[in-house]
Design an enzyme around this catalytic site. Structure first.
Site, PDB file in Angstrom:
ATOM      1  N   ASP A   1       0.870  -1.176   0.000  1.00 12.05           N
ATOM      2  CA  ASP A   1       0.000   0.000   0.000  1.00 12.05           C
ATOM      3  C   ASP A   1       0.910   1.229   0.000  1.00 12.05           C
ATOM      4  OD1 ASP A   1      -2.245   1.727   0.578  1.00 12.05           O
ATOM      5  OD2 ASP A   1      -3.202   0.023   1.557  1.00 12.05           O
TER       6      ASP A   1
ATOM      7  N   ASP B   1      -3.086   4.635  -2.171  1.00 14.38           N
ATOM      8  CA  ASP B   1      -4.098   5.169  -1.278  1.00 14.38           C
ATOM      9  C   ASP B   1      -4.508   6.589  -1.713  1.00 14.38           C
ATOM     10  OD1 ASP B   1      -5.405   4.787   1.402  1.00 14.38           O
ATOM     11  OD2 ASP B   1      -4.257   6.581   1.894  1.00 14.38           O
TER      12      ASP B   1
ATOM     13  N   GLU C   1      -6.764   3.950  -5.521  1.00 15.42           N
ATOM     14  CA  GLU C   1      -8.039   4.176  -4.843  1.00 15.42           C
ATOM     15  C   GLU C   1      -8.583   5.518  -5.305  1.00 15.42           C
ATOM     16  OE1 GLU C   1      -9.783   4.319  -0.287  1.00 15.42           O
ATOM     17  OE2 GLU C   1      -8.010   5.472  -0.784  1.00 15.42           O
TER      18      GLU C   1
ATOM     19  N   HIS D   1     -11.198  -2.915   3.784  1.00 17.23           N
ATOM     20  CA  HIS D   1     -11.065  -2.571   5.202  1.00 17.23           C
ATOM     21  C   HIS D   1     -11.790  -1.285   5.574  1.00 17.23           C
ATOM     22  CE1 HIS D   1      -8.199  -0.310   2.941  1.00 17.23           C
ATOM     23  NE2 HIS D   1      -7.957   0.467   3.967  1.00 17.23           N
ATOM     24  N   ASP D   2     -12.482  -0.662   4.628  1.00 16.30           N
ATOM     25  CA  ASP D   2     -13.183   0.591   4.909  1.00 16.30           C
ATOM     26  C   ASP D   2     -14.700   0.464   4.889  1.00 16.30           C
ATOM     27  OD1 ASP D   2     -10.812   2.107   5.128  1.00 16.30           O
ATOM     28  OD2 ASP D   2     -10.728   2.417   2.960  1.00 16.30           O
TER      29      ASP D   2
HETATM   30  C1  GLC Z   1      -7.921   5.230   2.411  1.00 19.49           C
HETATM   31  C2  GLC Z   1      -7.755   3.971   3.209  1.00 19.49           C
HETATM   32  C3  GLC Z   1      -8.309   4.199   4.573  1.00 19.49           C
HETATM   33  C4  GLC Z   1      -7.532   5.306   5.230  1.00 19.49           C
HETATM   34  C5  GLC Z   1      -7.542   6.569   4.368  1.00 19.49           C
HETATM   35  C6  GLC Z   1      -6.509   7.550   4.798  1.00 19.49           C
HETATM   36  O1  GLC Z   1      -9.230   5.545   2.172  1.00 19.49           O
HETATM   37  O2  GLC Z   1      -8.342   2.896   2.540  1.00 19.49           O
HETATM   38  O3  GLC Z   1      -8.295   3.057   5.359  1.00 19.49           O
HETATM   39  O4  GLC Z   1      -8.065   5.608   6.481  1.00 19.49           O
HETATM   40  O5  GLC Z   1      -7.242   6.270   3.035  1.00 19.49           O
HETATM   41  O6  GLC Z   1      -5.235   7.120   4.438  1.00 19.49           O
END
Ligand code: GLC
Length: 539
Positions: free
Chosen positions: A105, A207, A272, A337-338
């Site tokens: 990541d 990310d 993402e 995980h979100d």
């Molecule tokens: C992304 C991740 C999340 C994190 C956020 C800030 O959305 O998937 O888990 O809290 O970024 O880095």
């Protein structure tokens, strides 16, 4: 002629939340040694394993863990909770020996406020790395430079008393935003990518790719059109993110990242990004394919009970495919995980497991890279985490994200740690040990589907075409490659349902039924039990 197999297009990617996969030293926190110990579960070269081609880890870097690793204090290290660089090297080597690629990541939008870069940056307005972050004066009345709201709630600006300026943080105040307009910062981040690729890392999940550059004039975001959305998505939904998300110049930064990835063979990047398909596909870089290899398609993640319908799912699959420029490759994700666990999102009436089986067949027979979140293959549901054990600081999303981050369920007793797990287990009646012994379990279905897909050119490379004219509640599509053709028929209803296939699609045999039933093999009448999916070979 079989197409060349490119792992990130044709393989299955498995997401590991490292704190929760396997603990090897009894401290209740998962670690890299634990993952090494479980590699055979992921892929031992036989159908006893899950048959995944790649794993991606949520962050394993040194971090104060304000956002559980998404606040990185050293991009080139490993947090002692997880192990050290030598263990990471060993993991990469052992994963590769099993044909498993390793994806890390990469967190480019922000670092930890404890990162040495930020400590230096905040030390004085004249600091050499001042400009590596986004610092601004207050408005004359002392208020923040603009109205931006942090994704986790509250203003996106934090006042620094010592240097009398605000710094920007789109997430927690412990996660200051990096300034991707500063060439030295950009060069340092590119070197981070090289550092890991030299160690053998095969790619990066990137990310918050859609926020690394913002409006340079820092203009206010306009108010949201649908202010009710804030009830579900928190304060950040009170605004339209025209100035602080998906800013057009991001694509240039993406192209530069891609160039770095291309310095090494067969590496991949998956970003993402949020928004409608037309926005997401921009990150692939257009006809020259010089952007991300993949940008996450979250349309199935945004599905919960009332959207789990044949019509909605088909529309989402086709909208993404239609938006993709030619040469770009789709991908599908059920959970991460979100967000709430898939089986919980579609399980309000208690039929989440049945739907998880249908979703497995969907995910593994569509045209595009499937991403599986650990535990999805067991039908793990959201765990009930008592108030005093909640850990996620991001309560924007109501109860936070702990319920979907609980320990992997290996045995009826848990099997994740010999100590006290950092989060409580969920429903342990779903566990690897029992599901492995049960040929009808969801895990067994995942394994069968995965190994079938691995051996099937038509599932990996074939064209997709929906079958029109199926009854309401049924979504059916064919995959075609050369003269091979498969049919996936999925029921989204709680009643048995049947439909006649057109004569042009002659059924030869059944390959898999999510209900493990023989089914009328070579008939044109496709019968589906309630919430059943069937994969058939056409002749
Ligand atoms: C992304 C991740 C999340 C994190 C956020 C800030 O959305 O998937 O888990 O809290 O970024 O880095």
């Amino acid at each position: 002629m079989p197409e060349p197999t490119i792992w990130w297009k044709h393989g299955i990617v498995y997401q590991i939340y490292p704190r929760s996969f396997q603990d090897s030293d009894g401290d209740g926190i998962g670690d890299l040694r634990g993952v090494i110990d479980r590699l055979d579960y992921l892929n031992d070269g036989t159908e006893r394993s899950l048959g995944v081609d790649a794993i991606w880890f949520s962050p394993t870097y040194p971090s104060p863990m304000a956002d559980f690793g998404y606040d990185v204090s050293d991009y080139c290290g490993v947090h002692p909770d997880f192990g050290d660089l030598a263990t990471m090297d060993e993991l990469i080597e052992k994963a590769h020996a099993r044909g498993i690629r390793v994806i890390l990541d990469f967190v480019p939008n922000h670092s930890s406020s404890q990162h040495p870069w930020f400590l230096e940056s905040r030390s004085s307005v004249a600091a050499s790395k001042r400009d590596w972050y986004v610092w601004r004066d207050a408005k004359p009345d002392g208020s923040p430079p603009n109205n931006w709201i942090a994704v986790f709630g509250g203003p996106a600006w934090e006042w620094d008393q010592a240097t009398q300026q605000y710094y920007l943080h789109m997430f927690l105040k412990e996660q200051p935003d990096l300034n991707w307009r500063n060439p030295h910062l950009v060069a340092a981040m590119h070197d981070v990518l090289r550092f890991w690729m030299r160690r053998g890392v095969d790619g990066f999940r990137i990310d918050v790719m859609d926020r690394i550059l913002k409006d340079p004039d820092l203009r206010d975001n306009p108010p949201a059109i649908d202010r009710n959305a804030a009830r579900r998505f928190g304060q950040t939904a009170l605004q339209q993110h025209t100035q602080d998300q998906n800013w057009p110049e991001i694509i240039d930064a993406v192209r530069a990242i891609r160039k770095v990835a291309d310095e090494f063979p067969e590496r991949m990047t998956v970003g993402e990004v949020f928004g409608p398909p037309e926005n997401i596909v921009r990150y692939y870089g257009g006809p020259s394919l010089d952007g991300l290899h993949l940008a996450f398609n979250f349309s199935l993640v945004r599905i919960w009970d009332r959207r789990w319908t044949a019509e909605h799912v088909r529309a989402k699959v086709e909208a993404f495919a239609a938006a993709l420029p030619s040469g770009c490759w789709p991908n599908y994700v059920l959970g991460n995980h979100d967000v709430d666990r898939f089986a919980s999102r579609v399980g309000a009436d208690g039929r989440g497991e049945e739907r998880a089986r249908v979703a497995a067949l969907l995910l593994l027979t569509l045209r595009g890279t499937p991403f599986v979140y650990y535990g999805e293959e067991l039908g793990m549901t959201n765990a009930r985490v008592p108030e005093e054990r909640l850990r996620d600081p991001a309560r924007t999303y109501g109860r936070g994200r702990d319920p979907e981050r609980t320990p992997m369920q290996w045995t009826p007793a848990g099997g994740f740690t010999s100590g006290e797990p950092w989060l409580p287990y969920g429903d342990l009646s779903r566990n690897v040990e029992q599901q492995s012994a049960d040929g009808r379990s969801l895990l067994s279905l995942y394994r069968r589907l995965s190994w079938f897909r691995r051996s099937s050119d038509v599932l990996r490379f074939g064209d997709y075409a929906a079958v029109d004219g199926t009854p309401a509640g049924v979504y059916a599509y064919t995959r075609t490659y050369g003269d091979e053709r498969l049919l996936t028929a999925l029921s989204f209803t709680n009643e048995p349902i049947a439909f006649e296939l057109p004569a042009s699609l002659a059924v030869r045999e059944q390959i898999i039924s999510t209900h493990e039933r023989a089914g009328a093999a070579a008939s044109q009448l496709i019968e589906l039990a309630a919430n059943e999916g069937r994969l058939l070979r056409l002749g």
